[in-house]
Design an enzyme around this catalytic site. Structure first.
Site, PDB file in Angstrom:
ATOM      1  N   SER A   1      -1.135 -11.701  13.565  1.00 34.61           N
ATOM      2  CA  SER A   1      -2.419 -12.395  13.730  1.00 34.61           C
ATOM      3  C   SER A   1      -2.333 -13.673  14.559  1.00 34.61           C
ATOM      4  CB  SER A   1      -3.049 -12.674  12.367  1.00 34.61           C
ATOM      5  OG  SER A   1      -3.361 -11.459  11.738  1.00 34.61           O
TER       6      SER A   1
ATOM      7  N   LYS B   1      -6.979 -10.239  -0.798  1.00 38.41           N
ATOM      8  CA  LYS B   1      -8.366  -9.965  -0.386  1.00 38.41           C
ATOM      9  C   LYS B   1      -9.369 -10.012  -1.545  1.00 38.41           C
ATOM     10  CE  LYS B   1      -7.011  -7.318   3.653  1.00 38.41           C
ATOM     11  NZ  LYS B   1      -7.104  -6.083   4.418  1.00 38.41           N
TER      12      LYS B   1
ATOM     13  N   ALA C   1      -7.704   5.575  -3.188  1.00 35.41           N
ATOM     14  CA  ALA C   1      -8.958   5.037  -3.729  1.00 35.41           C
ATOM     15  C   ALA C   1      -8.769   3.586  -4.164  1.00 35.41           C
ATOM     16  CB  ALA C   1      -9.436   5.904  -4.895  1.00 35.41           C
TER      17      ALA C   1
HETATM   18  P1  ATR Z   1      -4.773  -1.195  -1.487  1.00 36.19           P
HETATM   19  O1  ATR Z   1      -5.582  -2.394  -1.879  1.00 36.19           O
HETATM   20  O2  ATR Z   1      -3.826  -1.442  -0.357  1.00 36.19           O
HETATM   21  O3  ATR Z   1      -5.611   0.015  -1.276  1.00 36.19           O
HETATM   22  P2  ATR Z   1      -4.106  -0.415  -4.163  1.00 36.19           P
HETATM   23  O4  ATR Z   1      -5.423  -0.870  -4.649  1.00 36.19           O
HETATM   24  O5  ATR Z   1      -2.881  -0.694  -4.970  1.00 36.19           O
HETATM   25  O6  ATR Z   1      -3.777  -0.966  -2.717  1.00 36.19           O
HETATM   26  O7  ATR Z   1      -4.214   1.165  -3.909  1.00 36.19           O
HETATM   27  C1  ATR Z   1      -3.142   1.884  -3.454  1.00 36.19           C
HETATM   28  C2  ATR Z   1      -3.594   3.330  -3.271  1.00 36.19           C
HETATM   29  O8  ATR Z   1      -2.465   4.086  -2.841  1.00 36.19           O
HETATM   30  C3  ATR Z   1      -4.084   3.984  -4.539  1.00 36.19           C
HETATM   31  O9  ATR Z   1      -5.071   4.906  -4.200  1.00 36.19           O
HETATM   32  C4  ATR Z   1      -2.824   4.682  -5.050  1.00 36.19           C
HETATM   33  O10 ATR Z   1      -3.079   5.782  -5.896  1.00 36.19           O
HETATM   34  P3  ATR Z   1      -3.376   5.543  -7.487  1.00 36.19           P
HETATM   35  O11 ATR Z   1      -4.768   5.023  -7.575  1.00 36.19           O
HETATM   36  O12 ATR Z   1      -3.200   6.864  -8.096  1.00 36.19           O
HETATM   37  O13 ATR Z   1      -2.342   4.527  -7.924  1.00 36.19           O
HETATM   38  C5  ATR Z   1      -2.251   5.160  -3.751  1.00 36.19           C
HETATM   39  N1  ATR Z   1      -0.811   5.466  -3.802  1.00 36.19           N
HETATM   40  C6  ATR Z   1       0.200   4.577  -3.870  1.00 36.19           C
HETATM   41  N2  ATR Z   1       1.395   5.217  -3.848  1.00 36.19           N
HETATM   42  C7  ATR Z   1       1.126   6.553  -3.747  1.00 36.19           C
HETATM   43  C8  ATR Z   1       1.923   7.734  -3.669  1.00 36.19           C
HETATM   44  N3  ATR Z   1       3.267   7.686  -3.676  1.00 36.19           N
HETATM   45  N4  ATR Z   1       1.294   8.928  -3.565  1.00 36.19           N
HETATM   46  C9  ATR Z   1      -0.049   8.987  -3.548  1.00 36.19           C
HETATM   47  N5  ATR Z   1      -0.861   7.906  -3.616  1.00 36.19           N
HETATM   48  C10 ATR Z   1      -0.282   6.703  -3.721  1.00 36.19           C
END
Ligand code: ATR
Length: 291
Positions: free
Chosen positions: A30, A79, A142
């Site tokens: 940035s 955020k 999600a």
């Molecule tokens: P961000 O704000 O970056 O979106 P987050 O709110 O922690 O971070 O969300 C991470 C997303 O990645 C979630 O949808 C998570 O799935 P879960 O809701 O089931 O936790 C998904 N995620 C993280 N690691 C994953 C993996 N190895 N396989 C599939 N989905 C994953």
């Protein structure tokens, strides 16, 4: 000499101050992006990167604005905290429940905005000349990253948006929040069998650690596009999946990064910088030609 140096430092302090807060922040692009935007548009400003933890965010932001800072970008993991910090929010920030851009208003209050979704849509539509109207879109994940892009994508009138997530209830709940804005549904990964999509967006954090959600080979329609919201110097696991599955284009989020920065710059300075030369420079720097 002494007084000249003194005057110089006063003049330097008159520059409007901006910063990005996040953790980790050392490799943030940035400051470079905003420095180029400032040069391009003839604006005089400072933009720094500061490592700020979630615990210290609120006091660090208060100090920054109390000391005359004009605007802040907030990135992972701040955020949602920036959303809570803002005195008032734009509609897109309210819907996204996340803020990546804070700016001081004339009355001293701090406005929170979210330029991520707009940055993604601009990258897809303008930089990559892709058509979203009528497209079947799949969003993987999600969490916060997914939430911020849904409303701007729905504004483009896609045929449908499906959110698939490891924790199925989160996908269903998130889709439910936007159901009055377009055709949107949530499900688990194994419910995607036999579906096909024109655009698959990876908004999971899995890619960052080199992992992938479970994806069937046939998910991508002919001429379909893959887009990872994450980016890196090397192609992400999802970008590689797209290439292996013959995506028309398999892109990472570098363009989105530059576009969301340009929108933040516009909010702060009232001028639209040119993004293409900056994207080209960053692509050149990482020594990779994105398809
Ligand atoms: P961000 O704000 O970056 O979106 P987050 O709110 O922690 O971070 O969300 C991470 C997303 O990645 C979630 O949808 C998570 O799935 P879960 O809701 O089931 O936790 C998904 N995620 C993280 N690691 C994953 C993996 N190895 N396989 C599939 N989905 C994953």
């Amino acid at each position: 000499m002494g007084s000249l140096a003194g005057k110089k430092s006063i003049l330097m302090n008159l520059k409007d101050r901006y910063a990005v807060f996040g953790q980790p922040i050392a490799h943030s692009k940035s400051p470079l992006i905003h420095q180029i935007f400032a040069q391009q548009t003839g604006q005089s400003l400072d933009y720094e990167a500061h490592e700020v933890s979630a615990e210290l965010f609120s006091s660090a932001a208060e100090t920054f604005f109390a000391e005359g800072g004009k605007g802040l970008n907030c990135t992972v993991p701040l955020k949602e905290l920036a959303w809570a910090f803002a005195d008032c929010k734009t509609e897109r920030a309210r819907l996204g429940k996340a803020v990546n851009t804070l700016s001081v208003q004339a009355d001293g209050s701090v406005l929170g905005d979210n330029t991520d979704g707009c940055g993604l849509v601009r990258d897809l539509l303008i930089n990559h000349a892709l058509m979203l109207t009528g497209a079947r879109i799949l969003i993987l994940g999600a969490g916060g990253a997914s939430r911020g892009i849904i409303a701007p994508l729905l504004e483009q009138s896609p045929r449908s948006i499906v959110i698939a997530n490891r924790t199925v209830s989160k996908a269903i709940d998130l889709a439910g929040e936007f159901q009055d804005r377009g055709a949107i549904a949530g499900c688990g990964f194994n419910a995607l069998n036999h579906s096909q999509f024109d655009l698959i967006l990876n908004a999971t954090s899995a890619s960052l650690s080199g992992r992938l959600p479970p994806l069937e080979a046939g998910l991508l329609a002919e001429n379909g596009v893959c887009y990872d919201l994450a980016y890196g110097d090397a192609p992400t696991a999802f970008v590689r999946w797209g290439r292996e599955n013959h995506a028309f284009k398999s892109l990472d989020g570098l363009g989105m990064l530059v576009e969301q920065a340009a929108e933040a710059f516009y909010i702060w300075r009232g001028v639209h910088p040119e993004t293409r030369p900056v994207i080209e420079l960053l692509n050149f720097q990482r020594g990779e030609n994105q398809p």
